[in-house]
Design a protein around this motif. Sequence first.
Motif, PDB file in Angstrom:
ATOM      1  N   ASN A  83      26.236  -8.509  30.976  1.00  0.00           N
ATOM      2  CA  ASN A  83      25.621  -9.868  31.052  1.00  0.00           C
ATOM      3  C   ASN A  83      24.660  -9.959  29.777  1.00  0.00           C
ATOM      4  N   LYS A  84      24.194 -11.301  29.382  1.00  0.00           N
ATOM      5  CA  LYS A  84      23.053 -11.504  28.363  1.00  0.00           C
ATOM      6  C   LYS A  84      22.458 -12.382  29.023  1.00  0.00           C
ATOM      7  N   ILE A  85      21.030 -12.127  28.962  1.00  0.00           N
ATOM      8  CA  ILE A  85      19.876 -13.127  29.498  1.00  0.00           C
ATOM      9  C   ILE A  85      18.942 -13.329  28.117  1.00  0.00           C
ATOM     10  N   THR A  86      18.848 -14.538  27.942  1.00  0.00           N
ATOM     11  CA  THR A  86      18.191 -14.683  26.580  1.00  0.00           C
ATOM     12  C   THR A  86      16.633 -15.559  27.416  1.00  0.00           C
ATOM     13  N   LEU A 114      17.615 -10.720  25.354  1.00  0.00           N
ATOM     14  CA  LEU A 114      16.997 -11.311  24.275  1.00  0.00           C
ATOM     15  C   LEU A 114      15.907 -11.798  24.318  1.00  0.00           C
ATOM     16  N   LEU A 138      21.081 -16.846  20.327  1.00  0.00           N
ATOM     17  CA  LEU A 138      21.341 -17.206  21.783  1.00  0.00           C
ATOM     18  C   LEU A 138      22.821 -17.189  21.900  1.00  0.00           C
ATOM     19  N   SER A 176      24.944 -16.012  25.395  1.00  0.00           N
ATOM     20  CA  SER A 176      24.349 -16.008  26.490  1.00  0.00           C
ATOM     21  C   SER A 176      24.543 -16.552  27.826  1.00  0.00           C
ATOM     22  N   ASP A 177      24.538 -15.783  28.946  1.00  0.00           N
ATOM     23  CA  ASP A 177      25.278 -16.074  30.403  1.00  0.00           C
ATOM     24  C   ASP A 177      24.047 -17.106  30.855  1.00  0.00           C
ATOM     25  N   VAL A 237      20.011 -18.745  30.041  1.00  0.00           N
ATOM     26  CA  VAL A 237      19.259 -18.875  29.394  1.00  0.00           C
ATOM     27  C   VAL A 237      17.685 -19.435  30.176  1.00  0.00           C
ATOM     28  N   ALA A 272      24.484 -21.864  22.829  1.00  0.00           N
ATOM     29  CA  ALA A 272      24.876 -21.297  23.946  1.00  0.00           C
ATOM     30  C   ALA A 272      25.512 -22.217  24.861  1.00  0.00           C
ATOM     31  N   CYS A 325      26.163 -21.660  28.962  1.00  0.00           N
ATOM     32  CA  CYS A 325      25.153 -20.947  29.811  1.00  0.00           C
ATOM     33  C   CYS A 325      24.953 -21.674  31.006  1.00  0.00           C
TER      34      CYS A 325
END
Length: 309
Positions: free
Chosen positions: A4-7, A31, A69, A72-73, A75, A111, A114
Amino acid sequence: MRRNKITIIGAGNVGATAAHWAASRGLGDILLLDVVEGVPQGKALDLLQSGPVDGFSNRITGSNDFADLAGSDVVIITAGLARKPGMSRDDLLAKNVAIVKSCAEQVAKHAPDCVLIVVTNPIDAMVYTAFKVTGFPRERVIGMAGVLDSARYRTFLAEALGVAPRDVNALVMGIHGDNMLPLIRLANVAGVPVTDLLSAEELAAIVHRTQHGGAEIVNHLKTGSAFYTPGLAAVEMAEAVLTDSKRVLPCAAYVEGEFGFSGCFLGVPVVLGDKGVERIIQFKLTDEEQKAMAESETAVRKQMAATGL
């Protein structure tokens, strides 16, 4: 396997603290994004170096480029000015709406798939701004307020009762402001109603302290506002989305008839899953509670009008 990616947009106290909580919980790659050169990079590197001590292995980076961004899953927007003593949340609206509008435009561009969580104050107006600017469906734009306000409410009840805060169940609805509605009749300690344990006067004092909980911290700090619990509250919501755990959490959600209100964001209990708000949980309010919610709606609509959107 893709992580997973969290910004987190905004590397100030709330944003950096949210990154800390997210890393500690191992929620995925993080991020930290900010327009000030060096700040997100420095804080991200500092946080990354705590991994060997805390035991997490997340990839944590800082950037000034909104193009990062992409992918991103979730934000989380924390960017904006913080309150100072004597300021209301509404005093921040004019300046923060421009900041959130700019951030939301970048989120929509880079994104588009997201789930967006807005933390910037005044939250109910800022999440409305992000909703209008991104054009995202209502399920994927949420305001962080109720988790924070309910945490304060639960803390004060636990202190008064001398019990563990985790055993206190309590819900705050409505606007994130002086007109918020801490529900007394539903608050309980391991199922025991707090109305059986505390006097009406004690409960009224706790409700008032909850409604002004943010200002209490601002008055202590002098130069800023709360950040530990707001950061964690946002991460609690993000975790529910990323893990598709169907958590029931109070959030600022866009209502379309729920509780008799439509066309605005109000703090209500929602089920959070991987697509965001799966549904709003409705229940019958008392006449007094319905009146309080109507007062919240009036205040929110005033804020919405002030955004110019």
